[in-house]
Design an enzyme around this catalytic site. Structure first.
Site, mmCIF file in Angstrom:
data_model
loop_
_atom_site.group_PDB
_atom_site.id
_atom_site.type_symbol
_atom_site.label_atom_id
_atom_site.label_comp_id
_atom_site.label_asym_id
_atom_site.label_seq_id
_atom_site.Cartn_x
_atom_site.Cartn_y
_atom_site.Cartn_z
ATOM 1 N N LYS A 31 74.660 34.124 41.597
ATOM 2 C CA LYS A 31 74.104 33.358 42.715
ATOM 3 C C LYS A 31 73.268 32.218 42.162
ATOM 4 O O LYS A 31 72.300 32.435 41.426
ATOM 5 C CB LYS A 31 73.233 34.264 43.564
HETATM 6 C C1 E4P Z 1 72.573 36.684 51.024
HETATM 7 O O1 E4P Z 1 73.298 36.201 50.197
HETATM 8 C C2 E4P Z 1 71.266 36.100 51.373
HETATM 9 O O2 E4P Z 1 70.415 36.098 50.268
HETATM 10 C C3 E4P Z 1 70.674 36.856 52.526
HETATM 11 O O3 E4P Z 1 71.679 37.050 53.504
HETATM 12 C C4 E4P Z 1 69.464 36.154 53.117
HETATM 13 O O4 E4P Z 1 69.099 36.810 54.301
HETATM 14 P P1 E4P Z 1 67.668 36.574 55.007
HETATM 15 O O5 E4P Z 1 67.660 35.208 55.600
HETATM 16 O O6 E4P Z 1 67.618 37.646 56.068
HETATM 17 O O7 E4P Z 1 66.643 36.760 53.939
#
Ligand code: E4P
Length: 226
Positions: A84
């Site tokens: 990521k």
């Molecule tokens: C996934 O890849 C993201 O990091 C995650 O869905 C973020 O979610 P949030 O906005 O609830 O923190």
């Protein structure tokens, strides 16, 4: 549409993967903190023993060189990871270098079409538009997913769209309608997806009717003898 689980909690992943519905997992530093998993490698190894699909692990460096170094370390674990990378200039440079090395990337914190276009052009394997966080600031998050699905299909990009920051079951339905390849879903949302009050009422009624039938059986047999 594929479903990824958006968590670093191994117990949640174990439970959901026993239902046969988990195609991958996404983590981020906040989710690892919430799960109390400071030893990231051990956490990812445990997750990889439960799911085959890609497991996203996020870098914490803010330079392309640092990100690439972290990504190579993740790749050395020889697990099915996707790195990521935050949607920044340094992030794009890292994506380009990692694509050349055949390392999968998931460009995260994507909030606009231009950002996603750049990520796809740089060679990202996945882009993660954050639907819920856009909704939070009064923009329609799912509109971004819809636009990306149309544009990526039109130009034949191989980058897959992960609808992220999912807050409720209807987000998953809307992501499917919008053409997302994947929705990454918190365990609490996945649990709500399987529930319906009419299912509970239906099970209760079937059981009551079955018990009523059982209660009738001896008397029916007695009546036949007479
Ligand atoms: C996934 O890849 C993201 O990091 C995650 O869905 C973020 O979610 P949030 O906005 O609830 O923190």
């Amino acid at each position: 549409m594929k479903i990824f689980l958006d968590t670093a909690k191994v117990e949640e992943i174990r439970r959901a993967s026993s239902w046969g519905v988990v195609d991958g997992v996404t983590t981020n530093p906040s989710l690892l903190a919430r799960a109390g998993r400071a030893d990231v490698e051990t956490a990812i190894r445990e997750i990889a023993s439960l799911v085959q699909g890609p497991i996203s692990v996020e870098v914490i460096s803010n330079t392309a060189e640092g990100m690439v170094e972290e990504a190579r370390r993740f790749a050395s674990w020889k697990l099915n990871t996707a790195v990521k990378i935050p949607m920044t200039e340094e992030g794009l440079k890292a994506v380009r270098m990692l694509a050349a090395e055949g390392i999968k990337t998931n460009v995260t914190l994507v909030f606009s079409v231009p950002q996603a276009l750049l990520a796809a052009k740089a060679g990202a394997s996945f882009v993660s538009p954050f639907v819920g966080r856009l909704d939070d600031v009064g923009q329609e998050g799912m509109e971004l997913v819809r636009d990306l699905a149309r544009i990526f299909t039109h130009y034949g990009f191989s980058t897959e769209i992960i609808a992220a920051s999912i807050r409720h079951p209807m987000h998953v339905v809307e992501a499917a309608r919008a053409g997302a390849h994947i929705a990454t879903v918190p365990f609490s949302v996945l649990t709500r997806m399987l529930q319906h009050p009419l299912t509970d009422v239906g099970i209760q009624r079937f059981l009551e009717d079955w018990e009523r039938l059982q209660a009738q059986v001896p008397s029916a047999a007695g009546a036949a003898k007479v």
